[in-house]
Design a protein around this motif. Sequence first.
Motif, PDB file in Angstrom:
ATOM      1  N   ASN A   1       0.870  -1.169   0.000  1.00  0.00           N
ATOM      2  CA  ASN A   1       0.000   0.000   0.000  1.00  0.00           C
ATOM      3  C   ASN A   1       0.911   1.224   0.000  1.00  0.00           C
ATOM      4  O   ASN A   1       1.563   1.516   0.997  1.00  0.00           O
ATOM      5  CB  ASN A   1      -0.902  -0.022   1.237  1.00  0.00           C
TER       6      ASN A   1
ATOM      7  N   GLN B   1       0.342   3.975   2.697  1.00  0.00           N
ATOM      8  CA  GLN B   1       0.815   3.576   4.022  1.00  0.00           C
ATOM      9  C   GLN B   1       2.328   3.637   4.096  1.00  0.00           C
ATOM     10  O   GLN B   1       2.904   4.093   5.099  1.00  0.00           O
ATOM     11  CB  GLN B   1       0.324   2.158   4.336  1.00  0.00           C
TER      12      GLN B   1
ATOM     13  N   ALA C   1      -4.198   2.892  -1.527  1.00  0.00           N
ATOM     14  CA  ALA C   1      -3.445   2.055  -2.461  1.00  0.00           C
ATOM     15  C   ALA C   1      -3.046   2.818  -3.714  1.00  0.00           C
ATOM     16  O   ALA C   1      -2.152   2.393  -4.459  1.00  0.00           O
ATOM     17  CB  ALA C   1      -4.260   0.825  -2.836  1.00  0.00           C
TER      18      ALA C   1
ATOM     19  N   GLU D   1      -2.626   8.554  -3.176  1.00  0.00           N
ATOM     20  CA  GLU D   1      -2.325   9.124  -1.864  1.00  0.00           C
ATOM     21  C   GLU D   1      -1.673  10.491  -1.996  1.00  0.00           C
ATOM     22  O   GLU D   1      -1.847  11.369  -1.145  1.00  0.00           O
ATOM     23  CB  GLU D   1      -1.430   8.177  -1.071  1.00  0.00           C
TER      24      GLU D   1
END
Length: 219
Positions: free
Chosen positions: A67, A70, A168, A171
Amino acid sequence: MIGILIPVHNEEALLGACLKAALMAASHLGLLGEEVTVLVVLDSCSDGSAGIARGYPVQCLEAQARNVGQVRGIGARHLISQGARWISCTDADSRVAPDWLVAQLALGVDAVCGTVTVDTWGEAFGPAAQIRYHQGYEARDGHRHIHGANLGVSADAYVRAGGFEPLACHEDVQLVRDLESSGASIAWSHAPQVITSARLDARAQGGFGDYLKSLILAV
C-alpha cells in the motif's frame, strides 16, 4: 535536515539509477551543506531491491503493506522523527535532476507539485499514444498535475494536513487536497525536474503506468 522519501516494491531493475540520482541531488552545492537523508522504504520486496538499496549510503526501512500511501506515511513519519524540515518524494522508477532539491526549496512555499518527463517511450507506444499524452500534459509552471515522483512538502505543513492517507493509489493527490484545505501555499512548478519510466506494469493499480496504458488502448 532534508529528507528524500522513496517507496520501493520489486524495483531491482531501476532502483540503482534512482538512488544515484537522489544522492547527486543530495550533494548539490546549492544546499549549502545542509544534511540530506535518503530513505528507502522496502514494501514486500521479493527481488533484489533490498540488496541494491543497502549498497548505497541511504537509510532503509522494511514494511509488508503493499500500500503506497501507508508506506509513504511510514517514511514521512520516520524522517520527521529524525528532524527533517522538508520531505521530497520520488519513485523508484524515476531519476531526479541534480538541482531537484534546490529547485523545490527555492520556491519558498509549503509544498511543491512538480512535473515529470517520460523516459524513452517503449515499443508499445505508437505515435498516436504519444500525441495523446503530450496533448493532455502541461509541462509548464501553473500546471495542475500531481506526481508522487515529484512532490515536496515542509514537515510543518505535512503534519497540519494530516499526512499521507493509507491509500493504495492517489495518496499523493489526497495529500495535496488536504494541504489545500489546511491553507498551505503550493507551487505548481516546472522547475524541479524528474524523469520517470514509461513502463506499463504499474506498481500501484490506477497510477501513472495505468494512465499510460489507457493512452495506448484509447480509440
